[in-house]
Design an enzyme around this catalytic site. Structure first.
Site, PDB file in Angstrom:
ATOM      1  NE  ARG A  99      -4.111  -1.681  -0.175  1.00 31.28           N
ATOM      2  CZ  ARG A  99      -4.062  -2.838  -0.819  1.00 31.28           C
ATOM      3  NH1 ARG A  99      -3.001  -3.095  -1.607  1.00 31.28           N
ATOM      4  NH2 ARG A  99      -5.080  -3.619  -0.797  1.00 31.28           N
ATOM      5  NE  ARG A 132      -4.546  25.263  -3.997  1.00 25.61           N
ATOM      6  CZ  ARG A 132      -3.728  25.200  -3.028  1.00 25.61           C
ATOM      7  NH1 ARG A 132      -2.511  25.198  -3.125  1.00 25.61           N
ATOM      8  NH2 ARG A 132      -4.163  25.754  -1.965  1.00 25.61           N
ATOM      9  CB  ALA A 190      -6.027  26.437   4.046  1.00 24.63           C
ATOM     10  CD  GLU A 199      -1.292  29.526   6.534  1.00 25.88           C
ATOM     11  OE1 GLU A 199      -1.536  30.354   5.294  1.00 25.88           O
ATOM     12  OE2 GLU A 199      -0.313  29.220   6.728  1.00 25.88           O
ATOM     13  CD  GLU A 203      -3.872  31.563   2.654  1.00 24.49           C
ATOM     14  OE1 GLU A 203      -4.909  31.552   2.312  1.00 24.49           O
ATOM     15  OE2 GLU A 203      -3.010  30.346   2.555  1.00 24.49           O
ATOM     16  N   PRO A 212      -8.119   9.734   2.719  1.00 20.07           N
ATOM     17  CG  PRO A 212     -10.054   8.687   3.586  1.00 20.07           C
ATOM     18  CD  PRO A 212      -9.502   9.803   2.997  1.00 20.07           C
ATOM     19  N   GLY A 213      -7.708   7.207   1.381  1.00 14.11           N
ATOM     20  CA  GLY A 213      -7.176   6.013   0.469  1.00 14.11           C
ATOM     21  C   GLY A 213      -5.556   6.145   0.091  1.00 14.11           C
ATOM     22  CD  GLU A 251      -3.765  17.397   3.640  1.00 17.15           C
ATOM     23  OE1 GLU A 251      -3.903  18.475   3.931  1.00 17.15           O
ATOM     24  OE2 GLU A 251      -3.701  16.693   2.527  1.00 17.15           O
ATOM     25  CD  GLU A 257       0.599  31.552   0.305  1.00 13.47           C
ATOM     26  OE1 GLU A 257       1.346  32.294   0.656  1.00 13.47           O
ATOM     27  OE2 GLU A 257       0.165  30.804   0.635  1.00 13.47           O
TER      28      GLU A 257
END
Length: 222
Positions: free
Chosen positions: A62, A89, A101, A118, A122, A140-141, A145, A171
Site C-alpha cells: 500500500r 492549483r 488554509a 494563515e 493570506e 484517506p485512501g 493528512e 499566493e
C-alpha cells in the site's frame, strides 16, 4: 441484540448511534520510504490483510503520502458572508475558489494557531471568536493528512505594517470574494466550487449555523 446481515453480505452495525470511525492498525510487515520532499513523504508499506473468509492473511503493498496536516478557516463577517480566495492549483490545472488554509509546518504550533496565522498572512484579517468545526481526512485512501477546520468571526483588518508576510508563487495571484453563506452552499451544490476541503467547510458551517453555532467548541483562548 446481535447485528443483522445486510443483503450485500456485510454485517449491519445496527443503529446510527453505533456508526463512528475508530482507530485501528493492521500489522505492517515492512515499510519503505520512496520519496521525501518539503510537503509530503511517499511510503510503501506491506500490510497483513484478510485473505478471504477462512481467516487467512496476505501481505499487500500500500502506497500512501505522509503529510503534516493542515488548518483551514471559515471566516464569516458581520453580514454572514464567507471569505473565498481564488488560487492556482497546478496538479489539476485550475484556479480554484478556496478557504484560507495552510500546512501545519511549524513544529509544536497548535492547529488553531496555524489557522490564526494563515488568516493574517493570506487575508490580512484577525478574528475575535474562534470555534472548532469537525476535522476531516482529506484523502484517506492515499494520504494520512488531517485537516483541522475552524470558524472565525468578529473579523478586523490587520494594518499592512503589522503583516510582514510576502505572498509568492500561487499566493501572489490570490483574488478574494465575500459570498453569503447560503449562496456559497449553492456554489458547492452547483459544482462551481470543487475544492473538497472548501466544500466541507462551507457545508459544515452552514449546518452549524442552524442553531447559531452553539454546538461548536470555543477555542478562542487556545
Amino acid at each position: 441484540m446481535g447485528t443483522d446481515t445486510h443483503p450485500t453480505g456485510q454485517q449491519d452495525p445496527g443503529t446510527s448511534a453505533q456508526v463512528a470511525d475508530v482507530p485501528a492498525s493492521w500489522p505492517v510487515e515492512s515499510s519503505q520510504e520512496r520519496y521525501s520532499g518539503p510537503v509530503f513523504t511517499l511510503t510503501t508499506d506491506r500490510v497483513e490483510m484478510p485473505d478471504g473468509p477462512d481467516g487467512g492473511t496476505v501481505a499487500a503493498a500500500r502506497d500512501y503520502l505522509r503529510h503534516p496536516g493542515a488548518a483551514t478557516v471559515v471566516a464569516l463577517d458581520e453580514q454572514g458572508r464567507v471569505l473565498l480566495q481564488r488560487q492556482y492549483r497546478h496538479a489539476v490545472r485550475h484556479k480554484l475558489w478556496e478557504l484560507p488554509a495552510g500546512m501545519l509546518d511549524v513544529e509544536g504550533e497548535p492547529p488553531v494557531a496555524t489557522a490564526r496565522r494563515e488568516l493574517v498572512e493570506e487575508a490580512g484579517l484577525r478574528a475575535r471568536t474562534w470555534n472548532e468545526l469537525p476535522s476531516m481526512l482529506a484523502s484517506p485512501g492515499v494520504s494520512d493528512e488531517v485537516v483541522h477546520l475552524f470558524l472565525a468571526r468578529g473579523l478586523s483588518v490587520v494594518p499592512e505594517e503589522e503583516n510582514g508576510f510576502v505572498r509568492r508563487h500561487e499566493e501572489a495571484d490570490l483574488v478574494a470574494a465575500w459570498v453569503p453563506l447560503e449562496e456559497a452552499v449553492g456554489l458547492v451544490m452547483g459544482g462551481q466550487v470543487r475544492n473538497g476541503i472548501t466544500m466541507f467547510g462551507i457545508l459544515a458551517a452552514h449546518t452549524a449555523a442552524r442553531n447559531g453555532f452553539a454546538d461548536l467548541p470555543d477555542v478562542s483562548e487556545r
